[in-house]
Design a protein around this motif. Structure first.
Motif, PDB file in Angstrom:
ATOM      1  N   UNK A   8      -9.617  -8.539  -0.809  1.00  0.00           N
ATOM      2  CA  UNK A   8      -9.068  -7.889   0.377  1.00  0.00           C
ATOM      3  C   UNK A   8      -8.957  -6.387   0.161  1.00  0.00           C
ATOM      4  N   UNK A   9      -8.755  -5.669   1.288  1.00  0.00           N
ATOM      5  CA  UNK A   9      -8.639  -4.218   1.233  1.00  0.00           C
ATOM      6  C   UNK A   9      -9.881  -3.608   0.628  1.00  0.00           C
TER       7      UNK A   9
ATOM      8  N   UNK B  16       0.263 -15.526   0.533  1.00  0.00           N
ATOM      9  CA  UNK B  16       0.644 -14.252  -0.052  1.00  0.00           C
ATOM     10  C   UNK B  16      -0.025 -13.024   0.534  1.00  0.00           C
ATOM     11  N   UNK B  17      -0.536 -13.127   1.771  1.00  0.00           N
ATOM     12  CA  UNK B  17      -1.119 -11.943   2.407  1.00  0.00           C
ATOM     13  C   UNK B  17      -0.165 -11.428   3.477  1.00  0.00           C
TER      14      UNK B  17
ATOM     15  N   UNK C 198     -10.095 -17.490   6.811  1.00  0.00           N
ATOM     16  CA  UNK C 198      -9.601 -16.302   6.139  1.00  0.00           C
ATOM     17  C   UNK C 198      -8.637 -15.573   7.084  1.00  0.00           C
TER      18      UNK C 198
ATOM     19  N   UNK D  81      -1.915  -0.237   1.451  1.00  0.00           N
ATOM     20  CA  UNK D  81      -3.266  -0.256   0.885  1.00  0.00           C
ATOM     21  C   UNK D  81      -3.540  -1.623   0.251  1.00  0.00           C
ATOM     22  N   UNK D  82      -2.568  -2.100  -0.531  1.00  0.00           N
ATOM     23  CA  UNK D  82      -2.743  -3.401  -1.190  1.00  0.00           C
ATOM     24  C   UNK D  82      -2.871  -4.533  -0.183  1.00  0.00           C
ATOM     25  N   UNK D  83      -2.215  -4.375   0.968  1.00  0.00           N
ATOM     26  CA  UNK D  83      -2.161  -5.476   1.913  1.00  0.00           C
ATOM     27  C   UNK D  83      -3.204  -5.376   3.026  1.00  0.00           C
ATOM     28  N   UNK D  84      -3.977  -4.295   3.047  1.00  0.00           N
ATOM     29  CA  UNK D  84      -5.057  -4.196   4.032  1.00  0.00           C
ATOM     30  C   UNK D  84      -6.046  -5.332   3.792  1.00  0.00           C
ATOM     31  N   UNK D  85      -6.519  -5.947   4.882  1.00  0.00           N
ATOM     32  CA  UNK D  85      -7.430  -7.073   4.679  1.00  0.00           C
ATOM     33  C   UNK D  85      -8.829  -6.589   4.364  1.00  0.00           C
TER      34      UNK D  85
END
Lengths: 239, 536
Positions: free
Chosen positions: A173-174, B283-284, B301, B454-458
């Motif tokens: 992701x990201x 966890x997203x 997804x 940033x970490x959580x952007x798909x």
């Protein structure tokens, strides 16, 4: 209910079918609007954000590829603000991967390169990420170079929607998102890939390419897509 | 189950409770579990046994009683005494003092503003009922509102009550709940769904977790009422897998409600059937976005998709879907029971009812609070929260998590409602409230939240995928004191571009922590710009 709508694009009156998207109407009237994730014949996902347009003077932007036309709609496809955003989007695509046109197999046949030229992106103030990305050249006919992938997911869609194999999908992701074959195994060991090569033909950059071809032979050929889509719909109606 | 049987069960449970002269209520929510409430409970049970009090004194595991920062919390009824930081060794002391003066060094005075300024609607039963026993919830009135709607009201009446109450979505955006219900109800499709969004993921937020842990039946009841109102017979609760205790209790609650016939076929003998399934997030953070959440429930997804079409038109598997937050559903039963006028009386002109906040950060009393809308930030931070520890000065309060912003001291008297917070460049959000004092660097705060986004952007759309990392890299230059004026210009351009062009709410609101700190604490950014050295 009426099956046609009239709307204005850049001040010009145009007509459209009720279920048309704004992008379809724009293309029909030969108005330039950049797109990278969209390709006629595949489902629209609105991911690249290049086709954002202003509607009815609202500051909220909508992607033309997924927005249906409405009666009396006033669409603006081009102004300074939109141009600025589009240039930034292209800059972002260049800095997130490792795009070196001079040594790329798709040099001269790359949609990203064409758009950058067309929109005047010749430098960037953004920070180059220089990611460490790999190449999967395990397949005997095709290869994927993740350095050049812009994650438009055209390969994922053409493989699932047209070929019906669903070999490709997105993992991570990201900034770590990347396309994978099957469950992230090497391409040559894929039990689902039919080697049809459609993914290579729809790839807008040099990420997916045919092996042992000279640059001059890298022109993409995806004229088959609209026909396949029509055939798919005819089949559905027959059932 | 019919009305008589329902009332009989509730009455039996009340009679059983009344048979005990003393009730020791021990909080068993996550906060208190972390500080060892289970040992306290075990010790209390053993102590009661050894003293031969098992027929007069009952040890109850209950939900959150607030003040999570000083757990484990124990309350003794009917003395109405609250104890904090209770250790297993303190149990004997507490039992010795039952019916007499309280244990002084453990007592938590309830005449403090922390308790007096709160108004409990959503959390009315939290800390009173045993979340693992449906009978105790029924004794406190659970499922009474469901009985009322299925036997006395038509679906449009239910929608109207919710609309008239003025309830707005508690997930953050504040969309009118009644309008949403009405839209789904009007869809002519035969299959519809109700979804409860329990994918709470903001750093420093634990409201929904506490609700699900303390009173899961209230959430299920709210969903069933919604199902009745909009014409859906199936519901999904989507909870992040990290909330193990909430999941365990919801599972148990669903099972018990099904066994009692409060969920399932022909509820209360009506033609209305409603079942609820539990789905876990992996966890997203982005799965809290409704279109991503639905993709995840469908087994795909968890990527968002452009709206429209909105879920109320085309949601789960293309069917009209009502999706509300945990706290929104938890408000439904009391509105039905007490009427829309009662609810509309609480709060401000545009924001009705109460809001649960998770108060944390540099504040004396950390915990879960429920306050009427319109209360000022000052009252929350200085009175309920008890001010700033160590004699430091208040600097800002962060609301709305990674999508929200920081509100500085000048605006402490702002009333807490959807519009006022938005005007200040923040949002109500789901209820996280992090207090910062004068030792906190606002650039670091912005960096922290940007890194989170940033970490959580798909990774689906480019502005969010690349824009967030670019902003984080720029903010790193600021925190390292080596930024340039050009960096600041670029940072501001990126804020504008990412918020305007991103596909979903995550990306559109991702720059907010930077925008709001730039708005109120620009000088801190300017101080991070390295002086230009003249080179020869």
């Amino acid at each position: 209910m009426s099956s046609v709508k009239t709307l204005k694009i850049n001040g010009k009156d145009v007509s459209a079918r009720t279920d048309d998207t704004i992008l379809q109407v724009i293309r029909e009237h030969d108005i330039f609007l950049p797109t990278l994730c969209h390709i006629e014949g595949l489902s629209a996902v609105g991911a690249c954000r290049l086709c954002l347009v202003e509607i009815n003077g609202s500051s909220k932007l909508r992607s033309a590829c997924v927005t249906q036309v409405e009666e009396g709609m006033e669409v603006v496809t081009d102004n300074e603000r939109l141009q600025k955003y589009r240039r930034m989007i292209l800059e972002m695509l260049f800095v997130e991967g490792n795009h070196v046109c001079a040594v790329c197999v798709a040099n001269g046949y790359c949609e990203l390169q064409w758009l950058a030229e067309r929109l005047g992106v010749d430098h960037t103030r953004l920070i180059y990420l220089h990611p460490d990305k790999h190449v999967d050249a395990s397949h005997y006919r095709y290869a994927i170079d993740h350095n050049r992938c812009i994650l438009c997911a055209r390969c994922v869609r053409v493989c699932g929607e047209i070929e019906g194999a669903h070999t490709w999908d997105v993992a991570g992701r990201g900034i770590n998102a990347h396309v994978v074959t099957d469950l992230n195994t090497s391409w040559d060991s894929s039990p689902t890939c039919t080697e049809c090569g459609k993914c290579v033909q729809v790839c807008p950059t040099g990420a997916l390419f045919k092996k042992s071809r000279a640059i001059g032979e890298m022109a993409k050929d995806n004229h088959f897509l609209p026909y396949l889509k029509t055939m798919r719909e005819v089949n559905k109606n027959d059932r | 189950m019919d009305r008589e049987e329902f009332e009989e069960i509730a009455q039996r449970s009340r009679d059983e409770a009344a048979a005990f002269a003393v009730h020791v209520n021990i909080c068993t929510s996550s906060g208190c579990v972390a500080s060892g409430c289970e040992h306290v409970k075990k010790q209390a049970e053993a102590e009661v046994q050894s003293r031969g009090l098992q027929h007069t004194c009952r040890i109850n595991g209950v939900g959150c009683q607030g003040l999570c920062g000083s757990g484990p919390i124990v309350s003794v009824q009917p003395d109405n005494v609250l104890y904090h930081k209770v250790k297993p060794d303190d149990v004997a002391d507490i039992l010795d003092h039952v019916g007499q003066a309280s244990v002084p060094h453990l007592e938590l005075r309830q005449d403090s503003p922390f308790f007096e300024r709160q108004q409990r609607v959503v959390l009315a039963n939290a800390g009173k009922i045993d979340p693992e026993e449906i009978e105790t919830a029924m004794a406190a009135g659970a499922y009474g509102a469901l009985l009322k709607v299925t036997t006395e009201m038509m679906p449009p009446e239910v929608c109207k009550v919710i609309t008239d109450s003025g309830l707005r979505g508690r997930g953050g955006a504040g969309y009118p709940t009644g309008l949403k219900w009405g839209t789904v109800a009007k869809a002519t499709n035969s299959t519809k769904f109700v979804v409860c969004n329990g994918d709470e993921g903001d750093p420093g937020a634990f409201m929904d977790r506490s609700i699900m842990e303390s009173d899961p039946h209230r959430v299920l009841e709210g969903m069933a009422i919604a199902g009745y109102a909009v014409g859906a017979s199936e519901g999904f609760v989507y909870v992040r897998a990290e909330y193990a205790l909430a999941i365990k209790r919801l599972k148990r609650a669903i099972h018990q409600a099904e066994k009692r016939g409060l969920l399932g076929k022909n509820i209360f003998g009506s033609t209305f059937s409603f079942s609820i399934e539990l789905r876990l997030g992996a966890g997203a953070f982005v799965c809290g976005e409704e279109t991503a959440l639905m993709a995840s429930i469908e087994g795909r997804r968890g990527n968002p998709r452009p709206r429209p079409p909105f879920p109320s038109e085309s949601g789960l598997w293309g069917h009209p879907t009502l999706i509300n937050n945990v706290e929104t559903f938890a408000n439904v039963a009391p509105i039905i029971t007490n009427g829309s006028a009662w609810f509309a009386n609480i709060g401000t002109e545009t924001s009705k009812g109460t809001k649960v906040f998770a108060l944390s950060g540099k504040v004396n009393r950390v915990g879960l609070i429920e306050v009427p809308m319109g209360i000022s930030l000052r009252e929350i931070v200085m009175e309920i929260g008890g001010g700033i520890p160590n004699g430091n000065q208040f600097k800002a309060v962060q609301t709305g998590g990674p999508s929200g912003g920081c509100i500085p001291a000048d605006y402490l008297d702002t009333p807490v409602d959807y519009e006022s917070l938005r005007k200040l460049g923040s949002i109500m959000g789901s209820g996280g409230m992090v207090v910062m004092d004068d030792t906190s660097s606002m650039v670091s705060v912005a960096h922290y939240f940007m890194a989170f986004n940033m970490d959580e952007s798909c990774g689906k759309c480019i502005p969010c995928r690349v824009g967030t990392i670019q902003m984080v890299e720029l903010l790193k230059r600021f925190t390292a004191q080596r930024a340039t004026h050009d960096d600041l210009v670029l940072l501001e351009e990126l804020c504008d571009m990412v918020s305007q062009t991103s596909l979903c709410g995550l990306g559109q609101s991702a720059p907010n922590p930077v925008i709001s700190t730039l708005r109120y604490f620009r000088d801190e950014y300017l101080r991070c710009i390295a002086p230009v050295t003249e080179s020869a």
